[in-house]
Enzyme design. Sequence first.
Site, PDB file in Angstrom:
ATOM      1  N   CYS A 121       0.843  -1.203   0.000  1.00  0.00           N
ATOM      2  CA  CYS A 121       0.000   0.000   0.000  1.00  0.00           C
ATOM      3  C   CYS A 121       0.876   1.250   0.000  1.00  0.00           C
ATOM      4  O   CYS A 121       1.543   1.533  -0.977  1.00  0.00           O
ATOM      5  CB  CYS A 121      -0.989  -0.034   1.165  1.00  0.00           C
ATOM      6  SG  CYS A 121      -2.304   1.184   0.984  1.00  0.00           S
ATOM      7  N   HIS A 249      -3.754  -5.515   0.878  1.00  0.00           N
ATOM      8  CA  HIS A 249      -3.048  -5.785   2.140  1.00  0.00           C
ATOM      9  C   HIS A 249      -3.023  -7.262   2.510  1.00  0.00           C
ATOM     10  O   HIS A 249      -3.941  -7.735   3.179  1.00  0.00           O
ATOM     11  CB  HIS A 249      -3.731  -5.019   3.284  1.00  0.00           C
ATOM     12  CG  HIS A 249      -3.538  -3.546   3.230  1.00  0.00           C
ATOM     13  ND1 HIS A 249      -2.494  -2.910   3.858  1.00  0.00           N
ATOM     14  CD2 HIS A 249      -4.250  -2.563   2.623  1.00  0.00           C
ATOM     15  CE1 HIS A 249      -2.572  -1.598   3.651  1.00  0.00           C
ATOM     16  NE2 HIS A 249      -3.637  -1.365   2.897  1.00  0.00           N
ATOM     17  N   GLU A 251      -1.220  -8.468   4.759  1.00  0.00           N
ATOM     18  CA  GLU A 251      -1.034  -8.535   6.215  1.00  0.00           C
ATOM     19  C   GLU A 251      -2.337  -8.251   6.945  1.00  0.00           C
ATOM     20  O   GLU A 251      -2.369  -8.225   8.173  1.00  0.00           O
ATOM     21  CB  GLU A 251       0.084  -7.567   6.645  1.00  0.00           C
ATOM     22  CG  GLU A 251      -0.315  -6.120   6.877  1.00  0.00           C
ATOM     23  CD  GLU A 251      -0.754  -5.367   5.632  1.00  0.00           C
ATOM     24  OE1 GLU A 251      -0.791  -5.977   4.540  1.00  0.00           O
ATOM     25  OE2 GLU A 251      -1.115  -4.175   5.749  1.00  0.00           O
TER      26      GLU A 251
END
Lengths: 298, 990
Positions: A121, A249, A251
């Site tokens: 990002c 994302h 994560e």
Amino acid sequence: MKRFQNLKILGRKHWTGDLVTKGKAIVLYGYGINCDYETQFALSNAGFEAERVHVNDVVAGKKKLEDFHLLAFPGGFSYGDDLGSGKAMANKIQTSRIGSDTFEAHLKKFIAEEKLVIGICNGFQMLVKLGLVPALEGKYFEQQSTLTFNESGRFEDRWIYLKGNKESPCVFTKGIEKIELPVRHGEGKFIPANPKILEEIKSKNIVVFQYADPDFNVTEEYPLCPNGSTDSIAGLCDETGRVFGMMPHPEAHLFFENHPRWTRKKECLLREGKEIPKEGQGSPLFRNAFNYVKSKLL
Amino acid sequence: MIQRIEVALKPGFTDAAGEGVVSGIKSNLGIEIESCKTVDVFTVSGPIEEAQLKKILFAFYDKIIQDVSLSPIAQAKDFNYLVEVGFLPGVTDNIGNTSREAIEYALGKKFGKELSVHSSRQYLIKGDLSSEQIESIAKNYLANQLIERFEIFSTEDWEKGKQIKASIPKVKEDFEIKVDEVNLDVSDDELVNISREGTLALNLDEMRAVRDYFKQPEILVERKKQGLGEKPTDVELEVLAQTWSEHCKHKIFNATINYKEGDKKEQIKSIFKTFIRGSTEKIGEEKDFLVSVFHDNAGIIKFTDDWNLSFKAETHNSPSALDPYGGALTGIVGVNRDALGTGKGSRLIFNTDVFCFADPFYSGNLPEGMLHPRRIFEGVRKGVQDGGNKSGIPTVNGTIVFDDRYRGKPLVYCGTGGLLPAKINGEPTEEKTAKPGDAIVMVGGRIGKDGIHGATFSSEELHEGSPATAVQIGDPITQKKMVDCILEARDECFYNNITDNGAGGLSSSIGEMARSSNGFELHLDKVPLKYAGLQPWEIMLSEAQERMTLAVPQDSVDDFMALCKKHDVEATVLGKFTDSGMFHVFFEGRAVAFMTMDFVHDGLPEMILEAEWSPEEKAGAEEKIFSTDFSGDLKKLLASLNICSKHYVVRQYDHEVQCSSIVKPLTGAMNDGPSDAGVIKPIYDSWEGIAVSNGICPRYSDIDTYHMTANAIDEAIRNAVAVGADPDYVALLDNFCWPDPEVDEEKNPDGKHKLAQLVRANKALSDYALAFSAPFISGKDSMKCDFRMGGEKISVPPTLLVSAVAKLPDVRKAVTMDVKCKGDLVYVLGETKNELGGSEFLALSGKIGKNVPVVDAEKALKLYRALHSAIKKELVASCHDLSDGGLAVALAETAFSGELGLEADLSTLSKEDGMDNTQILFSESASRFVVSVSEKNKEAFEKELAGNSFAVVGKVNDSNALLVKGIDGNQIINEKISELKNSWKKTLDW
């Protein structure tokens, strides 16, 4: 003990358990980066000894990039996106020195040593503006593309489908052809500097991820493609496949229960008597990185 | 030297900001323009030569898509009108500040105040517009004149060479810095006058108390030693006014109230102590999760063995009415600091926001100075969005309530939760004391005239050269840097005490912290300022944002300063804490305030107020309205502002950051169903979770604030239980926003009634907190929610937001509201009663009614426990609470969120006798759920629920329709799921 109190949030097992290896990851933070904790967790969960390090501690030489195998630029809002997303942090890195060398020279060396770099990002925006991806013909630090405002003009948080490129050299995404992750950005529209660059990143298969429909066919249709990206590009690597950036994302999908429809999936699986997945779809990506480091760098 | 750097998109690229302006002008002002392009401008003032600047232009633009120039980019052919918008002097300019840093990096050197950079933006507008129209666009859409200035140029102006001159918004700094003494030895009228003219907001009793304090001989002796006399200084007077303000002392909640209700009379010694803290203390005797309640910035409860949870919500209403963006941004980052400054410091793990606005489609008249509700909506939305997203805190739950009485003052509730280790170095983190000798250290942003007299708003007109004092603009990145730094300092045990600088600035933060050491010495001349020209009292009271005050032991000061330097966070030692018993402030070596701590904190005379309750006049008789078109009414309800989908806002708020998201605000088969509560799992190696929910029912205040409160409490708890939270592990926050309850014969003749409404609300708060055994752990009140201008007075309906945090023992058992599988049985839990009073259904026809829902907490808690047990055993496929719009709306939402059909038969429902279809479908009776359960789990589920009101009302099917049979067996609703969803989504699908 007191020094690491707040690291307990990362999960005790990763800190007091026996580390089978010394694959080390550095996760940068500071100036508005805000996905540093979960990125650290993602990496440590994959096997790394992962450390959050303030970018100024790198600049000051207190932490040395050379001591790590993977460098992560997490998501967030470095400098509030005030000069365009990732731009001010890219400026800082471009103009900083670490000791007698430039920050850039340290990064170049890191990459030349076949170590891994990931930007997610805001981190991807920074990599692109720094010119670490796509870095065609090995021209690191030459900006060849950009990420700018979504076609909708808005920041959006929504889950999307990504199609992974089987042919990509990206070491992070080996075997990942279908993945669901959230996007959370206002500036994710990928634009190459010119058509030639676009051609080249396609022909060299360094387009790693593209936005797709629920059947994982690439689409440019909004909101499946949430930002109007050229060729629906969501993630890119360099030609070596070791420097990698993506807007969505990974994560943020480390647990099965992060998925927006996990309660529906769970209900079906329970009724079918099947097992409920133990992890989210983002985890394998970090494990790939760890396996690479283990087999190639240790 | 002043130079302008201009940056614009190269031709051929989409100007998303410009396109947003085109549609924004159309939807906000109804004016059509052809196109709009934007140019970003950085005005650099400082010792930088043009040649130098040219070399570092790379830092300002993106060469792939933008052009950069030191001369004007705009050409006359590009526009009919060019509008440039920039900030007024003294207003926080985040982009300007980042640009300044970018120059320092690029040139490799640090500058002092000789270098400043100011951002502005040009709008190149094409379209056939009159000069009045462009003026209106500039004033009512592009700029907010309270904080921004604008210049308009026509094509002709431009061609004739009348172009923008490089100039910067500089604050006038040539004030004389002085400390005045105020003579209080005057008549009562004069005292009142001094208070009014100085916007001190102190009443006569309070002014007298101040005067008398300074006249005491023993006080005077000590003051003389400090070079002070019997007249208080302006610093002292301002400190007292601030410390004793309603905002800080909650005078109304602590007043003695003579309450009358019919023949019944009673005296209440403090609503807060009697009802709020009183109920919590009782509950605390049986619940063991309360860690710290009411005395810190936020309440703290135990979450796991190792971690505690802090939670706080508050409002930022008045600033949001004036500058919706800056006001709301300040609101969210302000409450973040509250949680950050709780105990030894919390890491912020979620935000939850509730907004109350007037109809964004409002087309009536607006008095001069009042912004249109849509503009307020958009500004607040964006402000809280930037504050939350840029801070990296997920916004996990929230809602928007619409009522035209929020036209004068919108309500902007922002809440934040934080996680703090239960112990650091063996010491409990909820305990903090400044020790005598500790350094007073201010960390974070610098001080300007921001927010001085924030609570009372200076009526002085703003003009060029005068800083915008009333409104602050937050800077989430400065704050984020500070948060990172403080959490590290906390774990290093570098400080003994911490609190945030919010209302009242240093005066409040240091004054409060010094209570534990019993005194302090503060040197105002050491405070870092944004610009010169602040008077000492202004430095003392400034509400400039992004600041915390810490008590740092002398032997940690160097280490702490080094840590701040690493984080690029400014920190300054301003003095020290003492045990002198004195509130002691210096400026350039001279004492400017010297008062006993006791007087500052406890010298406020008690307030005595009268309250008298009579039933609400608005509440009419029971309304006998019968629906003749159930499908049509259901669609109208789904499309109504209070019920419709808020996805437009939700999607622009990050709810995933920190990888803790378990139940998202939007859920279901297409990720668009309305969740009842947010669930997060904030600790990576634990499955324990937190549900975050809200209850707010201001419409019921039109009938009775007692039941309004009961329903808000029930709603907050019910929502948490619906997603799987334990009803025996719930903690609540109260946030009262009330019309002024202090009588003023002229301006506020019905103050007694409003105070009585407040008393009733708090009686309910106590009754229901006790009945649910759900303690209130913190709260806030805003008691002057009225707007007066040009003879018009608009007061908000008495509004209470109840926010809940509740524990989920295992988030893997969490439940969402969407039906999952065809064939599942649909249950309605709880009893449906003839309670249409205050309902959204009656509101459709402009009625209020009388039968307000009455909460039976005992039955409700029993049901919640049973449901929780069933959820823990994984017997429940979906669960949705019934609230606005009643059963009909809940059935529709649960079906269309699961993209499946649903058939229901009202005759089987558990309900009061004699109810008709309208009452059954649209009553908003409390404590109810729609639940779906697989056939296989029927028996086990019913066993769990035994002893409660519940019934199977139908089944989930794959017909893609909602089919409802009335009590007489007729089909009364037969509507496609897609139609219902469409009605629900379209209203605010901006």
